[in-house]
Design a protein around this motif. Sequence first.
Motif, PDB file in Angstrom:
ATOM      1  N   PHE A 161      23.725  57.076  79.231  1.00 58.18           N
ATOM      2  CA  PHE A 161      25.132  57.151  78.842  1.00 58.18           C
ATOM      3  C   PHE A 161      25.914  56.015  79.491  1.00 58.18           C
ATOM      4  N   ASN A 162      25.786  55.868  80.801  1.00 60.48           N
ATOM      5  CA  ASN A 162      26.538  54.829  81.515  1.00 60.48           C
ATOM      6  C   ASN A 162      26.112  53.427  81.101  1.00 60.48           C
ATOM      7  N   GLU A 167      26.913  48.110  78.013  1.00 64.51           N
ATOM      8  CA  GLU A 167      26.393  47.168  77.015  1.00 64.51           C
ATOM      9  C   GLU A 167      27.337  47.023  75.829  1.00 64.51           C
ATOM     10  N   ALA A 168      28.072  48.079  75.493  1.00 66.15           N
ATOM     11  CA  ALA A 168      28.977  48.040  74.346  1.00 66.15           C
ATOM     12  C   ALA A 168      30.407  47.693  74.751  1.00 66.15           C
ATOM     13  N   CYS A 169      30.630  47.405  76.038  1.00 66.01           N
ATOM     14  CA  CYS A 169      31.981  47.161  76.550  1.00 66.01           C
ATOM     15  C   CYS A 169      32.896  48.338  76.228  1.00 66.01           C
ATOM     16  N   SER A 170      32.370  49.525  76.324  1.00 66.25           N
ATOM     17  CA  SER A 170      33.120  50.735  75.976  1.00 66.25           C
ATOM     18  C   SER A 170      34.079  51.117  77.100  1.00 66.25           C
ATOM     19  N   ALA A 205      28.772  56.941  69.989  1.00 62.13           N
ATOM     20  CA  ALA A 205      30.084  57.012  70.631  1.00 62.13           C
ATOM     21  C   ALA A 205      30.431  55.710  71.349  1.00 62.13           C
ATOM     22  N   SER A 206      29.454  55.110  72.020  1.00 63.20           N
ATOM     23  CA  SER A 206      29.730  53.893  72.787  1.00 63.20           C
ATOM     24  C   SER A 206      30.176  52.742  71.892  1.00 63.20           C
ATOM     25  N   MET A 207      29.751  52.754  70.618  1.00 59.75           N
ATOM     26  CA  MET A 207      30.079  51.676  69.694  1.00 59.75           C
ATOM     27  C   MET A 207      31.221  52.017  68.753  1.00 59.75           C
ATOM     28  N   SER A 208      31.738  53.238  68.813  1.00 62.34           N
ATOM     29  CA  SER A 208      32.792  53.671  67.893  1.00 62.34           C
ATOM     30  C   SER A 208      34.151  53.146  68.333  1.00 62.34           C
ATOM     31  N   ASN A 260      36.314  64.719  65.376  1.00 59.86           N
ATOM     32  CA  ASN A 260      35.027  64.133  65.728  1.00 59.86           C
ATOM     33  C   ASN A 260      34.675  62.975  64.821  1.00 59.86           C
ATOM     34  N   SER A 261      34.294  61.823  65.376  1.00 61.25           N
ATOM     35  CA  SER A 261      33.841  60.691  64.609  1.00 61.25           C
ATOM     36  C   SER A 261      32.571  60.187  65.225  1.00 61.25           C
ATOM     37  N   THR A 262      31.816  59.391  64.497  1.00 60.33           N
ATOM     38  CA  THR A 262      30.549  58.938  65.061  1.00 60.33           C
ATOM     39  C   THR A 262      30.371  57.457  64.927  1.00 60.33           C
TER      40      THR A 262
END
Length: 275
Positions: A161-162, A167-170, A205-208, A260-262
């Motif tokens: 998760f972290n 990596e996605a700059c989330s 989620a990390s890329m949304s 909720n979105s993905t």
Amino acid sequence: MLEWEWYHDTKMVRVFLHLLLKANYKSKRWEGIEIKRGQFVTSLANLSAELGLSVKSIRTCLTKLQTTGEIGKQTASKFTIITICNYDKYQGSQCDEGQANGKQTASEGQARGKQGASKGQQLKNIRKKEDKNNITPSNEGESVGTDPEADFDLNSLLDFFNKSLVEACSVIPKVKGATGKRVGYIKARIREYGIQSAYEVISKASMSDFLNGKNQRGWVASFDWLFLPTNFPKVLEGNYDNRTNNYNGQPNNQPSAGSNSTNTVTGFKVIKAGG
């Protein structure tokens, strides 16, 4: 810029400024792939030729920039996608994405307005429902993996998760651990959907964009929100993936900050290099 930790390094300054200037100021499509605002497609060889630096120097600079959070980097066999983290902070103003985005924002606002009033009660009902199923703080101290369906490594999941966020700059908050109800939510979702689905939801989620605060209210998802019973399947099904608008001008047919979105990380989305 003068206070930047790499300002004393001439090569680092030169490479980073070059990346800022090369990044797309608006999303584009290239060979069926989308490259977002703040991203561009390149390669070590191209950057070496453009900057007059060796490939080794370019690779070292990119690694340093990625380590300190200035960029994200995704590498394929023939190209690399560079993402400028916090790209908008380097710009004088937001780029106008056109009338379609205006309609999308309005639609998102209307949907969130209708759902905002009931969001708090919905979350309370969700927690009460899971409490009835013994997903309560009484599970604190129970070892993860006592059930066959939940036989997984908790630390590996949290590390994934972290790492995905970095990596996605989330901007989704990282987690430091899991006990009590958090463990209960994780185990419940894995029993229902399997361990691979948990990893997929995290990647999505990390890329949304929507789950990372690019919505009218600036709302950002959290780890616990992702594993709630009403949110997890919607993220998994792709409701918050980054897509083009549908015929109503609403993204993914599910535009709401409390909903909720993905977002899927099954491959790179690429856009032509250059502004």
